[in-house]
Design a protein around this motif. Sequence first.
Motif, PDB file in Angstrom:
ATOM      1  N   LEU A   1      32.902  43.287  10.812  1.00  0.00           N
ATOM      2  CA  LEU A   1      32.589  42.060  10.081  1.00  0.00           C
ATOM      3  C   LEU A   1      32.982  42.144   8.612  1.00  0.00           C
ATOM      4  N   LYS A   2      33.463  43.295   8.173  1.00  0.00           N
ATOM      5  CA  LYS A   2      33.743  43.482   6.756  1.00  0.00           C
ATOM      6  C   LYS A   2      35.212  43.295   6.408  1.00  0.00           C
ATOM      7  N   THR A   3      36.003  42.903   7.397  1.00  0.00           N
ATOM      8  CA  THR A   3      37.432  42.682   7.191  1.00  0.00           C
ATOM      9  C   THR A   3      37.762  41.225   7.490  1.00  0.00           C
ATOM     10  N   GLY A   4      38.531  40.594   6.591  1.00  0.00           N
ATOM     11  CA  GLY A   4      38.918  39.206   6.803  1.00  0.00           C
ATOM     12  C   GLY A   4      39.881  39.059   7.969  1.00  0.00           C
ATOM     13  N   ALA A   5      40.006  37.827   8.456  1.00  0.00           N
ATOM     14  CA  ALA A   5      40.907  37.567   9.582  1.00  0.00           C
ATOM     15  C   ALA A   5      41.289  36.092   9.597  1.00  0.00           C
ATOM     16  N   GLN A   6      42.392  35.813  10.258  1.00  0.00           N
ATOM     17  CA  GLN A   6      42.873  34.431  10.352  1.00  0.00           C
ATOM     18  C   GLN A   6      43.562  34.207  11.691  1.00  0.00           C
ATOM     19  N   ILE A   7      43.283  33.049  12.292  1.00  0.00           N
ATOM     20  CA  ILE A   7      43.983  32.611  13.501  1.00  0.00           C
ATOM     21  C   ILE A   7      44.562  31.239  13.192  1.00  0.00           C
ATOM     22  N   ASP A   8      45.898  31.119  13.244  1.00  0.00           N
ATOM     23  CA  ASP A   8      46.555  29.885  12.804  1.00  0.00           C
ATOM     24  C   ASP A   8      46.440  28.746  13.810  1.00  0.00           C
ATOM     25  N   LEU A   9      46.300  29.072  15.086  1.00  0.00           N
ATOM     26  CA  LEU A   9      46.159  28.004  16.083  1.00  0.00           C
ATOM     27  C   LEU A   9      45.263  28.469  17.219  1.00  0.00           C
ATOM     28  N   LEU A  10      44.155  27.802  17.350  1.00  0.00           N
ATOM     29  CA  LEU A  10      43.322  27.980  18.536  1.00  0.00           C
ATOM     30  C   LEU A  10      42.951  26.595  19.053  1.00  0.00           C
ATOM     31  N   ILE A  11      42.738  26.509  20.335  1.00  0.00           N
ATOM     32  CA  ILE A  11      42.461  25.230  20.983  1.00  0.00           C
ATOM     33  C   ILE A  11      41.084  25.314  21.609  1.00  0.00           C
ATOM     34  N   ASP A  12      40.134  24.642  20.982  1.00  0.00           N
ATOM     35  CA  ASP A  12      38.743  24.644  21.429  1.00  0.00           C
ATOM     36  C   ASP A  12      38.588  23.598  22.523  1.00  0.00           C
ATOM     37  N   ARG A  13      38.229  24.049  23.728  1.00  0.00           N
ATOM     38  CA  ARG A  13      38.225  23.172  24.898  1.00  0.00           C
ATOM     39  C   ARG A  13      36.793  22.895  25.370  1.00  0.00           C
ATOM     40  N   ASN A  14      36.674  21.844  26.166  1.00  0.00           N
ATOM     41  CA  ASN A  14      35.341  21.479  26.672  1.00  0.00           C
ATOM     42  C   ASN A  14      35.025  22.139  28.024  1.00  0.00           C
ATOM     43  N   ASP A  15      35.879  23.078  28.458  1.00  0.00           N
ATOM     44  CA  ASP A  15      35.633  23.758  29.734  1.00  0.00           C
ATOM     45  C   ASP A  15      35.219  25.211  29.507  1.00  0.00           C
ATOM     46  N   LYS A  16      34.473  25.405  28.415  1.00  0.00           N
ATOM     47  CA  LYS A  16      33.901  26.723  28.089  1.00  0.00           C
ATOM     48  C   LYS A  16      34.966  27.775  27.821  1.00  0.00           C
TER      49      LYS A  16
ATOM     50  N   SER B   1      31.830  37.749   2.630  1.00  0.00           N
ATOM     51  CA  SER B   1      31.303  37.728   1.266  1.00  0.00           C
ATOM     52  C   SER B   1      31.103  39.159   0.757  1.00  0.00           C
ATOM     53  N   GLU B   2      30.911  39.293  -0.536  1.00  0.00           N
ATOM     54  CA  GLU B   2      30.666  40.615  -1.115  1.00  0.00           C
ATOM     55  C   GLU B   2      29.382  41.226  -0.557  1.00  0.00           C
ATOM     56  N   ALA B   3      28.393  40.360  -0.280  1.00  0.00           N
ATOM     57  CA  ALA B   3      27.123  40.848   0.276  1.00  0.00           C
ATOM     58  C   ALA B   3      27.329  41.444   1.662  1.00  0.00           C
ATOM     59  N   VAL B   4      28.173  40.797   2.469  1.00  0.00           N
ATOM     60  CA  VAL B   4      28.462  41.315   3.813  1.00  0.00           C
ATOM     61  C   VAL B   4      29.182  42.652   3.718  1.00  0.00           C
ATOM     62  N   ILE B   5      30.157  42.741   2.823  1.00  0.00           N
ATOM     63  CA  ILE B   5      30.922  43.974   2.676  1.00  0.00           C
ATOM     64  C   ILE B   5      30.024  45.133   2.240  1.00  0.00           C
ATOM     65  N   ALA B   6      29.026  44.813   1.402  1.00  0.00           N
ATOM     66  CA  ALA B   6      28.153  45.864   0.863  1.00  0.00           C
ATOM     67  C   ALA B   6      27.007  46.234   1.790  1.00  0.00           C
ATOM     68  N   ASP B   7      26.810  45.463   2.856  1.00  0.00           N
ATOM     69  CA  ASP B   7      25.675  45.686   3.753  1.00  0.00           C
ATOM     70  C   ASP B   7      26.013  46.779   4.773  1.00  0.00           C
ATOM     71  N   ASP B   8      25.426  47.968   4.602  1.00  0.00           N
ATOM     72  CA  ASP B   8      25.726  49.097   5.492  1.00  0.00           C
ATOM     73  C   ASP B   8      25.168  48.918   6.894  1.00  0.00           C
ATOM     74  N   SER B   9      24.270  47.968   7.074  1.00  0.00           N
ATOM     75  CA  SER B   9      23.678  47.765   8.398  1.00  0.00           C
ATOM     76  C   SER B   9      24.583  46.957   9.319  1.00  0.00           C
ATOM     77  N   LEU B  10      25.613  46.337   8.757  1.00  0.00           N
ATOM     78  CA  LEU B  10      26.499  45.488   9.554  1.00  0.00           C
ATOM     79  C   LEU B  10      27.666  46.287  10.108  1.00  0.00           C
ATOM     80  N   ASP B  11      28.165  45.822  11.240  1.00  0.00           N
ATOM     81  CA  ASP B  11      29.334  46.433  11.871  1.00  0.00           C
ATOM     82  C   ASP B  11      30.538  46.336  10.940  1.00  0.00           C
ATOM     83  N   ASP B  12      31.324  47.399  10.877  1.00  0.00           N
ATOM     84  CA  ASP B  12      32.514  47.397  10.027  1.00  0.00           C
ATOM     85  C   ASP B  12      33.486  46.279  10.399  1.00  0.00           C
TER      86      ASP B  12
END
Length: 484
Positions: free
Chosen positions: A398-413, A385-396
């Motif tokens: 977190l200020k860049t978008g990202a995408q993962i097209d396929l991940l497989i969430d498993r029940n074995d941690k 969000s714009e608030a996240v981008i403007a927040d200087d206390s947050l790690d850089d």
Amino acid sequence: MEKDIIGRKQEIARLKKCIASDRSEFVAVYGRRRVGKTFLVKELLEGRFTFRMTGRENARMADQLLNFSYAMTDFFGETTLPKSWTEAFHLLSSAIERQAEGVKIIFIDELPWFDTQKSGFVSALEHFWNNWAYYRSDIKLIVCGSATSWMLDKVINARGGLHNRVTHKIPIAPFTLGETEQYFRAGGFDYERAEIIDCYMAVGGIAYYLSLFENDKSVAENVNALCFSPGGELRDEFDKIFKSLFKRADNYVTVITTLSKTGGGMTRRDLIRHTGMTDNGNLTSLLNELEQCEFIRSFQPFRNGKKDQLYQLIDPFSHFHLHFIKGHGTFGKDHWLKIIGTAAYHAWSGHAFETVCLHHIDQIVSALGISGTINKPCSWTYRPSEAVIADDSLDDNLKTGAQIDLLIDRNDKTITVCEMKYSESEYEISKAYDKHVEDRLRRFRDVEKTTKTLQLAYVTPHGLRNNAYARKVKKQVTADQLFS
């Protein structure tokens, strides 16, 4: 003797079970145009039909009834020309009652085409089933149709007299890569698996499209002839698909075209904003029908609720047509052969290969050795969000978008993160791309606060070129495993 049929093992087993049952069966076979519905029923049951007829596209009721009477003559010697569908089905039931004991297989193909305006066809079919066939134990009524919206509304999900009357619904899906290979081998083709993947990226696993290929031409030469040459049989196929499958086809094309412009999918809200369509039950039905025909898929983003459900175009031929054919005017000689290797080709092929992978998630899961886990394939998108981008206390990070097209969430941690990369030879992970992936995984962990192990896997046609970055990858899936 039963003929060999490529693939369709589950569908064949279900049809055989219906034919062998001790009750009357009403079986609806459906799927997109050209996928092989009629071929399956005809090849499996040829010579066993008690009665068979096929609807005529855009024909008047009188012509459809004449068509019915010709079929009655062929199967029973009956020469009466019925004046209505009620009379037609009465003639059929009377003729069957005069037959000897045994299973009676009735096959009505292209069922939606019989339902002309004010024909009363659906009402007559309801009466035929509800008041006669249902009370016997020997009737096997198989209906088939490409007009998916009609099949779903009037038969499978009917609310009138046919409500809950269908005893079995059998969707016919496109071939997998493995079935496509079997088809080509049976036709005397010598294509290697890499070339079959190229074929699938362009036309998918649609049986009719594959039947148009000539075994003395390469995949590229066949695609060029079918899609780009004057008179090519697939030049106008895209428009024909939607006009034959759906009423108000323009709305379906609008959604498909909109989804083709983004690889990661869109939410319902995004679709409405970009198309201007109304948020109502008609849009819900439209999306459901497109998914039933495997033009699109719906899926949940990682750890998001149903309201954020995404819709993604997964039909290879639609994506290919919209990328290279629609709106591109006329084409010169050997157009496709000249496109291969260009920047436009590389941009398309990367997304097209991802689409192939999404059609083969079961094969990927099996190749990764995680079939025994409860797993959920999904995607992940992060837009700060714009608030996240403007927040200087947050790690850089977190200020860049990202995408993962396929991940497989498993029940074995563990969460398996899949990188799907197209390459005509071994894929080489560069230092820059390795850093890009690591940054993305770190951002995923920071945003989602997950404590699960992140397992990176690459899905490529030819595997990874051996270097320091490839040796960090614990799991790989190659073309051979996608064909299993």
